[in-house]
Design a protein around this motif. Structure first.
Motif, PDB file in Angstrom:
ATOM      1  N   ASN A 127       0.828  -1.198   0.000  1.00 35.19           N
ATOM      2  CA  ASN A 127       0.000   0.000   0.000  1.00 35.19           C
ATOM      3  C   ASN A 127       0.869   1.257   0.000  1.00 35.19           C
ATOM      4  OD1 ASN A 127      -2.660  -0.546  -0.264  1.00 35.19           O
ATOM      5  ND2 ASN A 127      -3.238   0.027   1.817  1.00 35.19           N
ATOM      6  N   GLY A 128       0.435   2.238  -0.783  1.00 33.24           N
ATOM      7  CA  GLY A 128       1.141   3.509  -0.837  1.00 33.24           C
ATOM      8  C   GLY A 128       2.397   3.478  -1.670  1.00 33.24           C
ATOM      9  N   THR A 129       2.536   2.460  -2.532  1.00 27.46           N
ATOM     10  CA  THR A 129       3.756   2.356  -3.338  1.00 27.46           C
ATOM     11  C   THR A 129       3.427   2.286  -4.821  1.00 27.46           C
ATOM     12  OG1 THR A 129       3.743  -0.053  -3.087  1.00 27.46           O
ATOM     13  CG2 THR A 129       5.067   1.210  -1.517  1.00 27.46           C
ATOM     14  N   LEU A 130       4.459   2.526  -5.596  1.00 27.54           N
ATOM     15  CA  LEU A 130       4.405   2.518  -7.061  1.00 27.54           C
ATOM     16  C   LEU A 130       5.544   1.654  -7.551  1.00 27.54           C
ATOM     17  CD1 LEU A 130       3.997   3.574 -10.005  1.00 27.54           C
ATOM     18  CD2 LEU A 130       5.166   5.674  -9.288  1.00 27.54           C
ATOM     19  N   CYS A 131       5.253   0.727  -8.456  1.00 30.55           N
ATOM     20  CA  CYS A 131       6.273  -0.184  -8.980  1.00 30.55           C
ATOM     21  C   CYS A 131       6.094  -0.307 -10.477  1.00 30.55           C
ATOM     22  CB  CYS A 131       6.142  -1.554  -8.314  1.00 30.55           C
ATOM     23  SG  CYS A 131       7.280  -2.806  -8.968  1.00 30.55           S
ATOM     24  N   CYS A 132       7.184  -0.214 -11.229  1.00 32.14           N
ATOM     25  CA  CYS A 132       7.127  -0.339 -12.690  1.00 32.14           C
ATOM     26  C   CYS A 132       7.964  -1.523 -13.154  1.00 32.14           C
ATOM     27  CB  CYS A 132       7.627   0.940 -13.357  1.00 32.14           C
ATOM     28  SG  CYS A 132       6.477   2.326 -13.214  1.00 32.14           S
ATOM     29  N   ALA A 171      -5.393  17.236 -15.878  1.00 36.41           N
ATOM     30  CA  ALA A 171      -4.783  18.493 -16.311  1.00 36.41           C
ATOM     31  C   ALA A 171      -3.268  18.377 -16.462  1.00 36.41           C
ATOM     32  CB  ALA A 171      -5.135  19.610 -15.332  1.00 36.41           C
ATOM     33  N   SER A 172      -2.627  17.608 -15.573  1.00 37.02           N
ATOM     34  CA  SER A 172      -1.170  17.433 -15.643  1.00 37.02           C
ATOM     35  C   SER A 172      -0.778  16.077 -16.226  1.00 37.02           C
ATOM     36  CB  SER A 172      -0.565  17.575 -14.246  1.00 37.02           C
ATOM     37  OG  SER A 172      -1.025  16.538 -13.384  1.00 37.02           O
ATOM     38  N   HIS A 173      -1.766  15.351 -16.744  1.00 35.88           N
ATOM     39  CA  HIS A 173      -1.538  14.008 -17.286  1.00 35.88           C
ATOM     40  C   HIS A 173      -0.813  13.135 -16.260  1.00 35.88           C
ATOM     41  CE1 HIS A 173      -3.200  14.099 -21.265  1.00 35.88           C
ATOM     42  NE2 HIS A 173      -2.635  12.952 -21.558  1.00 35.88           N
ATOM     43  N   SER A 174      -1.346  13.130 -15.030  1.00 29.95           N
ATOM     44  CA  SER A 174      -0.677  12.434 -13.937  1.00 29.95           C
ATOM     45  C   SER A 174      -1.626  11.521 -13.180  1.00 29.95           C
ATOM     46  CB  SER A 174      -0.079  13.449 -12.946  1.00 29.95           C
ATOM     47  OG  SER A 174       0.850  14.287 -13.578  1.00 29.95           O
ATOM     48  N   LEU A 175      -1.034  10.511 -12.555  1.00 33.40           N
ATOM     49  CA  LEU A 175      -1.700   9.706 -11.540  1.00 33.40           C
ATOM     50  C   LEU A 175      -0.847   9.769 -10.286  1.00 33.40           C
ATOM     51  CD1 LEU A 175      -2.986   8.363 -14.216  1.00 33.40           C
ATOM     52  CD2 LEU A 175      -3.338   6.365 -12.766  1.00 33.40           C
ATOM     53  N   PHE A 176      -1.477   9.984  -9.146  1.00 32.60           N
ATOM     54  CA  PHE A 176      -0.793  10.053  -7.864  1.00 32.60           C
ATOM     55  C   PHE A 176      -1.212   8.871  -6.999  1.00 32.60           C
ATOM     56  CE2 PHE A 176      -0.544  14.374  -9.299  1.00 32.60           C
ATOM     57  CZ  PHE A 176       0.588  14.918  -8.703  1.00 32.60           C
ATOM     58  N   VAL A 177      -0.263   8.337  -6.227  1.00 29.09           N
ATOM     59  CA  VAL A 177      -0.607   7.457  -5.113  1.00 29.09           C
ATOM     60  C   VAL A 177      -0.150   8.193  -3.860  1.00 29.09           C
ATOM     61  CG1 VAL A 177       1.556   6.130  -5.347  1.00 29.09           C
ATOM     62  CG2 VAL A 177      -0.387   5.175  -4.071  1.00 29.09           C
ATOM     63  N   LEU A 178      -1.107   8.489  -2.970  1.00 32.19           N
ATOM     64  CA  LEU A 178      -0.815   9.288  -1.791  1.00 32.19           C
ATOM     65  C   LEU A 178      -0.340   8.400  -0.652  1.00 32.19           C
ATOM     66  CD1 LEU A 178      -3.748  11.865  -1.832  1.00 32.19           C
ATOM     67  CD2 LEU A 178      -1.525  11.947  -2.998  1.00 32.19           C
ATOM     68  N   LEU A 179       0.718   8.843   0.010  1.00 29.91           N
ATOM     69  CA  LEU A 179       1.260   8.104   1.144  1.00 29.91           C
ATOM     70  C   LEU A 179       0.423   8.396   2.373  1.00 29.91           C
ATOM     71  CD1 LEU A 179       5.032   8.901   0.556  1.00 29.91           C
ATOM     72  CD2 LEU A 179       3.726   6.948  -0.290  1.00 29.91           C
ATOM     73  N   PRO A 180       0.008   7.373   3.100  1.00 23.89           N
ATOM     74  CA  PRO A 180      -0.810   7.613   4.303  1.00 23.89           C
ATOM     75  C   PRO A 180      -0.012   8.378   5.350  1.00 23.89           C
ATOM     76  CG  PRO A 180      -0.145   5.308   4.139  1.00 23.89           C
ATOM     77  CD  PRO A 180       0.245   5.949   2.850  1.00 23.89           C
ATOM     78  N   PRO A 181      -0.709   9.116   6.212  1.00 28.42           N
ATOM     79  CA  PRO A 181      -0.033   9.958   7.209  1.00 28.42           C
ATOM     80  C   PRO A 181       0.913   9.183   8.125  1.00 28.42           C
ATOM     81  CG  PRO A 181      -2.384  10.462   7.107  1.00 28.42           C
ATOM     82  CD  PRO A 181      -2.172   9.242   6.287  1.00 28.42           C
ATOM     83  N   ASN A 182       0.598   7.947   8.429  1.00 28.81           N
ATOM     84  CA  ASN A 182       1.422   7.178   9.358  1.00 28.81           C
ATOM     85  C   ASN A 182       2.510   6.371   8.654  1.00 28.81           C
ATOM     86  OD1 ASN A 182      -0.282   5.427   8.080  1.00 28.81           O
ATOM     87  ND2 ASN A 182      -0.876   4.273   9.931  1.00 28.81           N
ATOM     88  N   SER A 183       2.734   6.645   7.351  1.00 30.27           N
ATOM     89  CA  SER A 183       3.742   5.885   6.611  1.00 30.27           C
ATOM     90  C   SER A 183       5.137   6.324   7.026  1.00 30.27           C
ATOM     91  CB  SER A 183       3.572   6.090   5.106  1.00 30.27           C
ATOM     92  OG  SER A 183       3.810   7.439   4.763  1.00 30.27           O
ATOM     93  N   ASN A 184       6.112   5.510   6.681  1.00 32.56           N
ATOM     94  CA  ASN A 184       7.506   5.799   6.997  1.00 32.56           C
ATOM     95  C   ASN A 184       7.948   7.051   6.242  1.00 32.56           C
ATOM     96  OD1 ASN A 184      10.217   5.855   7.476  1.00 32.56           O
ATOM     97  ND2 ASN A 184      10.591   3.704   6.887  1.00 32.56           N
TER      98      ASN A 184
END
Length: 531
Positions: A102-107, A128-141
C-alpha cells in the motif's frame, strides 16, 4: 527485421512461438469417444460371456462419464482441471510488481513489448497534468523516497516512431496534502483501474486486436469484470466497434482520461497492458490456464445478443417481403433451394481492393462453387459492424484471403474450420508469424497457398532470375520500406486455378471428414444412451 512504419501498416518483429495447449475438454471428449467405440465394438461382435461382461462394464463406465452431473464425470473433469492448476501453480518466480505494498508505485520495464506499472493505495487521477498520484498515508515511513515514473501505456515500446505518438503519463507517489496532488475525490471507485491507450496503430484491425484487445483480455480477465478502464486517446468509434467486448471485461463505464477532468480515486491502478505474442495467449501465464480459445469463446458471448437481433430483423424483413409478393409456389421453391444449399459447406472470401487483391476473384468464386461450396464474398470496411463480420465467419467452414490485416478475422472462425491464406511473394515470414501459427493455436486447419512468381503481378516487371522473384529474403533484408514498396503495396495476385483447386479439394475433404466424425459421434452417443 522490419520495424518502423506509418499508421495502419503491419509491423514485424522476431516471433516467440508457443506450443498449442491441449485443453482438458478435448482430452475428455477423446477418452469418452474411445470408450464408446470400445463398448459398441464388443457389443456387436462379442458372443463370449466374458466379452459381454467386459462390454457391460465398459458401457456402465461410459455412461457414468457421459451423463451430466455424474459423480464419476465430475471427478474426471476435476482431475483434469487439477492437473491444469498444478501446472499453473508450478510457475517460476512472480513477475516484477506482482506484489505491491500500500502507498507504493512499482514499474516493470523488463519486457521487450510493453511497460506495466502498478500503483496501490490511495490512487488519484489528475487529467490536467496528465498524472496519476498514489498518496502516502499519514502514518507511513517518512523516510520512504517519493517516486516519479513516466510511461506510455501501449504495447509496442520498441517502436520509437509510434510510441512518440502515445500520450505520456506521469506516475507519482506523494505524501497526503502535497500541494501538487489532487486535494479530494470527485468520484470514488471501489474497484481497480486499468489504464491504456487506444491510439497508435488503431484503425488497423490486426493492431486493434494484437496490440489492444487481446492484451486487455490478458491483463484484466482475472478481475472478473470488477475493474474500470481508463483510456488515453479515447475514440468514440472504437467504443462503438468494441463496446460489446469491453462489456465482457468490465461492469463499469470506461473513462476518457484526457477529457474527464474530475478526480477519480481508486484502490489500485495498473498502467499499461501485458502482451504475450502475436495474437496469442500463453496459458501458463493466465489464471486457470486460459488460452486463445477461451478468448474466442468470450468473443462469442460478446456478439451473441447483437447477432440474434440482426437475425430477427432479417427474418422480419423476409416475412414482410414474402407477404407483399404472395408467391406461395415460388416461396416453396426458394425454401427447397435453401435446404439444398444448407447441405454444402460455407466458404467466405475476404476480398481486397488495390494492393494484394485477387485479380481473378470471379474465377475463384466459380471454382469454389464448382468444388461444392456455398460462396460468400466479404470486403470489410472501417465502418463494418464487427458483429456482422463475426456472424459471417463464425458460420463459415472455410475462409480464404490474401495476406494482410483482414486475415485477423480468422479469430472469428470456429475451431476445426479451415483457413486458406494466399501468401504473395516476399511475405512468407509475416504470413506464418502473424496469422499461420496463431491460427493453429486457435485450433484451425491452416492451409497456406504460396503463390508462384508467375501468379504475381510483379512477374513481368523483372527478369526471371531477379532476386525479387527468386530470393525475396535478400530483398527484404534491405529494410521495411523496400518490402513495403515491392511486395506489399506493389503486388497483386492472379491465382493459378489448377493449383488452387487442390487447396479447395483439401478444404472440402477436411470439412467432410469433420462432418463424418461429428455424425459418428452422435450415432455412438445415441446407441449408448438408448440401447
Amino acid at each position: 527485421m522490419m520495424h518502423h512504419h506509418r499508421k495502419g501498416e503491419a509491423a514485424a518483429e522476431d516471433p516467440l512461438p508457443l506450443p498449442a495447449e491441449e485443453s482438458g475438454g478435448v482430452k475428455m471428449k477423446e477418452l469418452r469417444g474411445r470408450l464408446a467405440d470400445y463398448t459398441c465394438q464388443h457389443r456387436k461382435h462379442g458372443h463370449d460371456a466374458l466379452l459381454r461382461m467386459l462390454a457391460s462394464f465398459a458401457l456402465v463406465s461410459c455412461l457414468l462419464l457421459l451423463l451430466p452431473g455424474s459423480p464419476v464425470s465430475a471427478t474426471m473433469d476435476e482431475l483434469l482441471q487439477l492437473g491444469r492448476r498444478a501446472r499453473h501453480d508450478d510457475e517460476g518466480p512472480a513477475p516484477p510488481c506482482a506484489d505491491v505494498a500500500n502507498g507504493t508505485l512499482c514499474c516493470d520495464r523488463t519486457a521487450l513489448r510493453t511497460d506495466v506499472c502498478v500503483m496501490r493505495g490511495d490512487v488519484r487521477t489528475q487529467a490536467a497534468s496528465h498524472s496519476l498520484f498514489v498518496l502516502l498515508p499519514p502514518n507511513s515511513n517518512s523516510s520512504r523516497p517519493a517516486t516519479d515514473e513516466r510511461i506510455r501505456p501501449y504495447t509496442r515500446k520498441w517502436e520509437s516512431s509510434i510510441m512518440s505518438t502515445i500520450d505520456e503519463l506521469r506516475l507519482r507517489s506523494a505524501p497526503e496534502g502535497d500541494a501538487a496532488a489532487p486535494g479530494s475525490c470527485d468520484v470514488r471507485h471501489d474497484v481497480p483501474a486499468v489504464v491504456f491507450s487506444t491510439g497508435g496503430y488503431t484503425g488497423n484491425v490486426y493492431h486493434e486486436f494484437n496490440d489492444g484487445i487481446i492484451p486487455l483480455y490478458i491483463t484484466t480477465r482475472h478481475y472478473n469484470k470488477k475493474v474500470v478502464f481508463v483510456m488515453l486517446e479515447y475514440h468514440d468509434w472504437w467504443m462503438t466497434k468494441y463496446g460489446h467486448i469491453v462489456e465482457q471485461l468490465s461492469d463499469h463505464p470506461p473513462i476518457d482520461f484526457t477529457n474527464d477532468r474530475r478526480t477519480h480515486c481508486f484502490p489500485e491502478a495498473v498502467v499499461g497492458l501485458r502482451i504475450h505474442d502475436e495474437l496469442a495467449i500463453d496459458a501458463v501465464r493466465m489464471p486457470a490456464n486460459q488460452t486463445i480459445q477461451d478468448f474466442r469463446q468470450m468473443l462469442d458471448h460478446a456478439h451473441r445478443g447483437r447477432i440474434q437481433t440482426i437475425v430477427k430483423e432479417e427474418e422480419e424483413k423476409e416475412a414482410a417481403a414474402a407477404r407483399r409478393q404472395q408467391r406461395h409456389r415460388s416461396s416453396k421453391r426458394s425454401r427447397r433451394t435453401k435446404t439444398d444449399e444448407g447441405d454444402k459447406p460455407r466458404l467466405t472470401i475476404i476480398s481486397r481492393n488495390g494492393s494484394r487483391a485477387i485479380e481473378n476473384e470471379a474465377e475463384l468464386v466459380r471454382a469454389a462453387a464448382g468444388a461444392g461450396f456455398r460462396v460468400a464474398v466479404l470486403q470489410p470496411r472501417q465502418d463494418t459492424e464487427l458483429a456482422k463480420m463475426y456472424r459471417a465467419l463464425n458460420a463459415s467452414d472455410v475462409m480464404v484471403g490474401v495476406h494482410g490485416a483482414a486475415m485477423t478475422h480468422f479469430l472469428f472462425m470456429r475451431p476445426g474450420s479451415v483457413f486458406i491464406q494466399v501468401v504473395p511473394l516476399g511475405t512468407d515470414w509475416a504470413a506464418e508469424t502473424y496469422y499461420g501459427e496463431p491460427a493453429r493455436r486457435l485450433g484451425l486447419r491452416y492451409m497456406p497457398y504460396k503463390i508462384l512468381p508467375s501468379e504475381s503481378s510483379i512477374y513481368g516487371q523483372y527478369a526471371n532470375d531477379d532476386p525479387v522473384l527468386t530470393d525475396p529474403d535478400t530483398v527484404n533484408a534491405k529494410g521495411w520500406q523496400v518490402t513495403k514498396q515491392v511486395y506489399l503495396d506493389g503486388q497483386k495476385v492472379r491465382l493459378d486455378m489448377a493449383r488452387f483447386r487442390r487447396r479447395l479439394r483439401e478444404a472440402y475433404g477436411h470439412w467432410a471428414q469433420q462432418r463424418q466424425r461429428h455424425r459418428a459421434g452422435l450415432v455412438v452417443e445415441h446407441r449408448i444412451l438408448y440401447h
